[in-house]
Enzyme design. Structure first.
Site, PDB file in Angstrom:
ATOM      1  N   GLU A 215      26.578 -43.519 -24.774  1.00  0.00           N
ATOM      2  CA  GLU A 215      27.543 -42.892 -25.684  1.00  0.00           C
ATOM      3  C   GLU A 215      28.135 -41.604 -25.127  1.00  0.00           C
ATOM      4  OE1 GLU A 215      27.957 -41.393 -30.338  1.00  0.00           O
ATOM      5  OE2 GLU A 215      26.263 -42.624 -29.708  1.00  0.00           O
ATOM      6  N   LYS A 231      28.285 -46.168 -33.702  1.00  0.00           N
ATOM      7  CA  LYS A 231      27.605 -46.236 -34.992  1.00  0.00           C
ATOM      8  C   LYS A 231      27.725 -47.666 -35.512  1.00  0.00           C
ATOM      9  CE  LYS A 231      26.014 -43.245 -36.660  1.00  0.00           C
ATOM     10  NZ  LYS A 231      24.605 -42.772 -36.619  1.00  0.00           N
TER      11      LYS A 231
END
Length: 403
Positions: A215, A231
């Site tokens: 990420e 997410k």
């Protein structure tokens, strides 16, 4: 700890420098260390890197064609690590409970220069643990809370949402395992994991942090800042993919974080320049599908590293919305600090910076390994399912370390 190859060095080292980068200067900051009046730890880092020739005072300068050629002795760049607690403090929130790994600094910056010789990266953990090349053996993992306590924290977040205090909070659990022998090969396996865009390792006297994060917290090139929040998680099967795409709960949770990231970048962006380039795109990581978006912004002229860190740390996908209210819930509910996890780790170069979010991250001391995992909680969260999701995220890391 010895024997880490150059491939297990800091994430983001340019390919031309990977086998030649050697540390030449180091800054480590812990709570209680002095900072000039009116300044923050982020200002300290910016000054330190600027003093070593890195252009971190005006990241908004849209320069192109930066000459990256350099010879022996020239600075390649710097590894930069910022803990979640340091990020929370920069955001004006409580740093949370004490870290279970006080050996690891809250902020570390390591400047690297180009050597004419091919080098081998290593951390300094072995100088205190005296493990040499002894065979590595990992004892069972001991969690800092029970599954029931974890589920109770999820339920408490749902209560806070019902009261209107927050919309979403990321709840993270921690576990530790004692070891014997040399942890270097295990940490290198983690740092070299396929799909880990921020796979790498940094260390100092008596500590090391190994990261396998996919990420992006923040990347800056030619004045453009980019963040790519992740997410939403499902098993990497066709059924898992279909479930994730169809989940109203996962999509709502994801969009809340995208909005938060847009707001974070807006603090340092030129007016009207924040854009969502990609929304809820499914990406493969290990045996999981994860939903990712891309948010970009043109930085204002004069935005330096310190101001950027204050805007984006700690990352929205591992805190919640609103961020300060979520951080207050995190400080109240999590039994130990987040240590090396949920912070930032990456590379600051002469042509910009690239920092990953320290998920899928392990901290090592001379006697223990530490791991954190969790997930975002919304009103639609089921406590038992959230506990199971955190365990599913931690399981492949634990298996890799034990291999």
């Amino acid at each position: 700890m010895r024997g880490l190859t150059a491939a297990a060095g800091p994430p983001g080292v340019p390919a031309r420098c990977r086998a030649h980068a050697t540390p030449v200067a180091r800054l480590e900051w812990r709570p209680g260390d002095p900072v000039a009046a009116g300044r923050t730890s982020a200002d300290l880092v910016e000054f330190f890197l600027r003093e070593h020739g890195l252009p971190v005072s005006d990241l908004g300068a849209a320069e192109s064609g930066v000459d990256l050629r350099h010879g022996p002795g020239d600075v390649c760049g710097a590894a930069l690590y910022v803990s979640a607690a340091a990020g929370a403090t920069l955001a004006g929130a409580s740093p949370g409970r004490p870290t279970p790994v006080p050996e690891v600094p809250e902020i570390a910056a390591i400047v690297y220069a180009h050597s004419e010789y091919s080098l081998t990266q290593s951390s300094d953990l072995g100088s205190r643990s005296a493990v040499g090349s002894a065979r590595f053996a990992l004892e069972p993992w001991v969690p800092s809370w029970s599954e029931a306590d974890h589920a109770e924290a999820v339920a408490a977040v749902r209560d806070a949402i019902a009261m209107g205090d927050v919309y979403q909070v990321n709840v993270v659990g921690h576990s530790a395992a004692a070891y014997a022998g040399d942890p270097a090969p295990a940490l290198a396996r983690l740092a070299g994991l396929r799909g880990a865009h921020y796979g790498g390792l940094i260390g100092g006297e008596g500590w090391a942090v190994a990261c396998a994060s996919p990420e992006t917290l923040v990347r800056v090139r030619a004045g453009i800042a980019q963040t790519r929040p992740i997410k939403g998680t499902a098993k990497a099967t066709e059924e898992g993919r279909a479930q994730l795409l169809a989940s109203a709960k996962e999509r709502a949770e994801h969009i809340m974080i995208v909005d938060l990231e847009r707001n974070d970048l807006a603090h340092v962006a030129q007016i009207g320049s924040v854009r969502v380039e990609e929304l809820f795109a499914l990406k493969h990581w290990g045996d999981l599908w994860q939903a990712e978006s891309t948010v970009t912004a043109q930085l204002r002229p004069g935005v330096g590293l310190a101001e950027l860190l204050r805007a984006v740390c700690p990352g929205g996908s591992v805190t919640g919305a609103p961020k300060l209210a979520a951080l207050a819930q995190i400080a109240r509910l999590e039994p130990v600090g987040r240590g090396a996890s949920m912070g930032a780790l990456g590379w600051v170069g002469r042509d910009g910076l690239d920092l990953g979010l320290t998920i899928r991250t392990v901290a090592a001391t001379p006697t223990q390994l530490h791991l954190w995992a969790g997930g975002g909680i919304t009103w639609g969260s089921d406590p038992a399912a959230e506990v199971a999701e955190a365990a599913a995220k931690a399981a492949p890391i634990k298996a890799l370390l034990s291999a």
